[in-house]
Design an enzyme around this catalytic site. Sequence first.
Site, PDB file in Angstrom:
ATOM      1  CG  HIS A 155     -11.335   9.854  -3.897  1.00  9.70           C
ATOM      2  ND1 HIS A 155     -10.111   9.428  -3.427  1.00  9.70           N
ATOM      3  CD2 HIS A 155     -11.970  10.419  -2.828  1.00  9.70           C
ATOM      4  CE1 HIS A 155     -10.015   9.714  -2.134  1.00  9.70           C
ATOM      5  NE2 HIS A 155     -11.120  10.318  -1.745  1.00  9.70           N
ATOM      6  CB  SER A 207       2.497   5.810  -5.771  1.00 10.15           C
ATOM      7  OG  SER A 207       1.902   5.821  -7.052  1.00 10.15           O
ATOM      8  CD  GLU A 228       1.810  17.566  -0.685  1.00 13.73           C
ATOM      9  OE1 GLU A 228       2.731  16.903  -0.179  1.00 13.73           O
ATOM     10  OE2 GLU A 228       1.632  18.769  -0.475  1.00 13.73           O
ATOM     11  CG  LEU A 229       4.740  12.493  -5.415  1.00 11.19           C
ATOM     12  CD1 LEU A 229       5.813  12.401  -6.479  1.00 11.19           C
ATOM     13  CD2 LEU A 229       3.366  12.151  -5.997  1.00 11.19           C
ATOM     14  CB  CYS A 262       2.386  10.076   2.775  1.00  9.91           C
ATOM     15  SG  CYS A 262       1.417  11.388   3.521  1.00  9.91           S
ATOM     16  CD  GLU A 364       5.228   5.410   0.722  1.00 10.94           C
ATOM     17  OE1 GLU A 364       5.026   5.369  -0.506  1.00 10.94           O
ATOM     18  OE2 GLU A 364       4.725   6.252   1.466  1.00 10.94           O
TER      19      GLU A 364
HETATM   20  P1  NAP Z   1      -1.522   5.638  -6.255  1.00 11.92           P
HETATM   21  O1  NAP Z   1      -1.619   4.255  -6.722  1.00 11.92           O
HETATM   22  O2  NAP Z   1      -0.492   6.519  -6.858  1.00 11.92           O
HETATM   23  O3  NAP Z   1      -2.968   6.288  -6.439  1.00 11.92           O
HETATM   24  C1  NAP Z   1      -3.245   7.622  -6.088  1.00 11.92           C
HETATM   25  C2  NAP Z   1      -4.209   8.199  -7.095  1.00 11.92           C
HETATM   26  O4  NAP Z   1      -3.554   8.310  -8.354  1.00 11.92           O
HETATM   27  C3  NAP Z   1      -5.438   7.344  -7.341  1.00 11.92           C
HETATM   28  O5  NAP Z   1      -6.531   8.179  -7.601  1.00 11.92           O
HETATM   29  C4  NAP Z   1      -5.054   6.555  -8.580  1.00 11.92           C
HETATM   30  O6  NAP Z   1      -6.172   6.119  -9.310  1.00 11.92           O
HETATM   31  C5  NAP Z   1      -4.261   7.585  -9.346  1.00 11.92           C
HETATM   32  N1  NAP Z   1      -3.269   7.030 -10.265  1.00 11.92           N
HETATM   33  C6  NAP Z   1      -2.498   5.935 -10.101  1.00 11.92           C
HETATM   34  N2  NAP Z   1      -1.661   5.793 -11.150  1.00 11.92           N
HETATM   35  C7  NAP Z   1      -1.914   6.826 -11.981  1.00 11.92           C
HETATM   36  C8  NAP Z   1      -1.379   7.216 -13.249  1.00 11.92           C
HETATM   37  N3  NAP Z   1      -0.412   6.538 -13.845  1.00 11.92           N
HETATM   38  N4  NAP Z   1      -1.889   8.326 -13.832  1.00 11.92           N
HETATM   39  C9  NAP Z   1      -2.860   9.034 -13.233  1.00 11.92           C
HETATM   40  N5  NAP Z   1      -3.412   8.707 -12.053  1.00 11.92           N
HETATM   41  C10 NAP Z   1      -2.935   7.621 -11.424  1.00 11.92           C
HETATM   42  O7  NAP Z   1      -1.261   5.734  -4.692  1.00 11.92           O
HETATM   43  P2  NAP Z   1      -2.057   4.960  -3.570  1.00 11.92           P
HETATM   44  O8  NAP Z   1      -1.531   3.592  -3.488  1.00 11.92           O
HETATM   45  O9  NAP Z   1      -3.510   5.154  -3.730  1.00 11.92           O
HETATM   46  O10 NAP Z   1      -1.624   5.807  -2.285  1.00 11.92           O
HETATM   47  C11 NAP Z   1      -0.495   5.538  -1.574  1.00 11.92           C
HETATM   48  C12 NAP Z   1       0.638   6.477  -1.950  1.00 11.92           C
HETATM   49  O11 NAP Z   1       0.221   7.829  -1.743  1.00 11.92           O
HETATM   50  C13 NAP Z   1       1.814   6.280  -1.047  1.00 11.92           C
HETATM   51  O12 NAP Z   1       2.987   6.365  -1.803  1.00 11.92           O
HETATM   52  C14 NAP Z   1       1.697   7.455  -0.084  1.00 11.92           C
HETATM   53  O13 NAP Z   1       2.885   7.815   0.550  1.00 11.92           O
HETATM   54  C15 NAP Z   1       1.186   8.513  -0.978  1.00 11.92           C
HETATM   55  N6  NAP Z   1       0.563   9.585  -0.196  1.00 11.92           N
HETATM   56  C16 NAP Z   1       1.206  10.774  -0.111  1.00 11.92           C
HETATM   57  C17 NAP Z   1       0.681  11.788   0.670  1.00 11.92           C
HETATM   58  C18 NAP Z   1       1.359  13.117   0.786  1.00 11.92           C
HETATM   59  O14 NAP Z   1       0.734  14.036   1.272  1.00 11.92           O
HETATM   60  N7  NAP Z   1       2.600  13.272   0.369  1.00 11.92           N
HETATM   61  C19 NAP Z   1      -0.496  11.576   1.357  1.00 11.92           C
HETATM   62  C20 NAP Z   1      -1.125  10.333   1.251  1.00 11.92           C
HETATM   63  C21 NAP Z   1      -0.573   9.346   0.458  1.00 11.92           C
HETATM   64  P3  NAP Z   1      -6.674   4.559  -9.271  1.00 11.92           P
HETATM   65  O15 NAP Z   1      -7.070   4.297  -7.877  1.00 11.92           O
HETATM   66  O16 NAP Z   1      -7.806   4.563 -10.221  1.00 11.92           O
HETATM   67  O17 NAP Z   1      -5.499   3.755  -9.706  1.00 11.92           O
END
Ligand code: NAP
Length: 459
Positions: A155, A207, A228-229, A262, A364
């Site tokens: 998570h 993301s 799902e980004l 998202c 976004e």
């Molecule tokens: P995030 O920074 O990408 O983090 C999401 C998850 O990925 C976290 O568990 C994070 O861990 C992990 N993570 C981050 N960078 C990583 C990497 N380089 N390698 C592996 N794992 C990595 O996104 P967020 O800021 O939490 O969430 C917001 C984004 O999610 C927005 O862009 C939103 O649109 C998108 N989203 C999409 C959907 C959909 O269904 N399409 C739904 C909800 C959200 P850490 O926390 O440990 O960094």
Amino acid sequence: MPIASINPATGETIQSFESLNESQMDEKLQRAADSFQKFRRTSFAERARMMLRAAEILEGDKHSFARVMTREMGKPFKAAVQEAEKCALVCRYYAENAERHLADEIVKTNATKSIVRFQPLGAVLAVMPWNFPFWQVFRFAAPALMAGNVGLLKHASNVPQCALAIEDIMRRAGFPEGVFQTLLIGSEMVERVIEDARVAAVTLTGSEPAGRSVASIAGRQIKKTVLELGGSDPFIVMPSADLEAAVTTAVKARTINNGQSCIAAKRFIVHAQIYEEFETRFVEVMKAQRVGDPMDEATDIGPLATAQILKDLEEQVQVSVAAGAKVLTGGARFKADETLSRGNFYEPTVLVDIPRDSPAYADEIFGPVASLFRVGGIDEAIELANVTPFGLGAAAWTNDDAERGRFVDELEAGCVFINGMVASDPRLPFGGVKHSGYGRELGEFGIREFVNIKTVWIK
Ligand code: NAP
């Protein structure tokens, strides 16, 4: 990023957690592999009993789960209660439908019998975001487990208590040890998990940069991924629409989850004939949103989930304004009362006259900031809607049949909602195109992502 619960309304650190070390990780991966060998042989009826029990626990303790969510990531408490209820719904949906979705399919060929059979893959790693900290996990876990897979949850680092609470729900529901495990690790350890031979597949919600990274690691290992980004969803309003309903829904669609969804509507594209009226009403209703303590029933918009998200949002607005965008309301941090003075609050904001190369045009924006555009007709509306590299959801408001047909056919998105707000539903597939990712969750398509579609040919 440290693994810690920090209350975004107050800045208070509630609890910090140590990351798993190498031997703890190895133990969990081995437990997942061992439990898969037994769990894959359980019947749909046995799995359904456990999944229905999970639904009961979610509903029975929804207020306590909601408190954990609100305290860790700041969503309004009433929305957190609804989130727990929606998780129960997806558990029930797959408990009742998994067997039907994965039943053998008989195909007529020149063999005596040809069958398509669906079988689980193994341990599925889920890398999940904080914004819907229960829902995102259950919409992966309910279908994956009902299909006979086992789950590993990494998570987001700011919601460890949610992660542990979900693991506990699965344990209390009766899922055997190792069928659903939380891995308290930072993102830097994700590569090591994907590369492990005991992990079969990975799903990431998050993301675009995280998606690129996970997909390339999994690609090197030839492992299945679902991504799902992000999104920059358009919300189009045409002259035949019910304007009052469109305005109310537009504000809700932008500010839901404190603006951090998202599928939040982010760009409002309004026909010139009704633009002035829409703008006036939209600004009025945005201004009327109550920002403040997310535990308070009267609050519409709570704090952003982390100080970094607030900083990023502030910068996106500042850069857009410096490039020429005009602020109709908001545009700054929200100053809450003394007890919440260290919270990550931002004012509901409306921007217009947004230059093409500025962040508010097509990027976004994760927070209560709306970009408003005036267009001369449907061609311009569709072109502007599709200008973003994302393609998650799209909403269009019209009562004209011909316009409706064009929006459904021509909007580049995983879903199009007419006269409504984009939302997920356990019965309907959910996912995106373009940089919003690939693969689908929910419905029949969702449960078929993490299965081996095995062809059986018998002469
Ligand atoms: P995030 O920074 O990408 O983090 C999401 C998850 O990925 C976290 O568990 C994070 O861990 C992990 N993570 C981050 N960078 C990583 C990497 N380089 N390698 C592996 N794992 C990595 O996104 P967020 O800021 O939490 O969430 C917001 C984004 O999610 C927005 O862009 C939103 O649109 C998108 N989203 C999409 C959907 C959909 O269904 N399409 C739904 C909800 C959200 P850490 O926390 O440990 O960094």
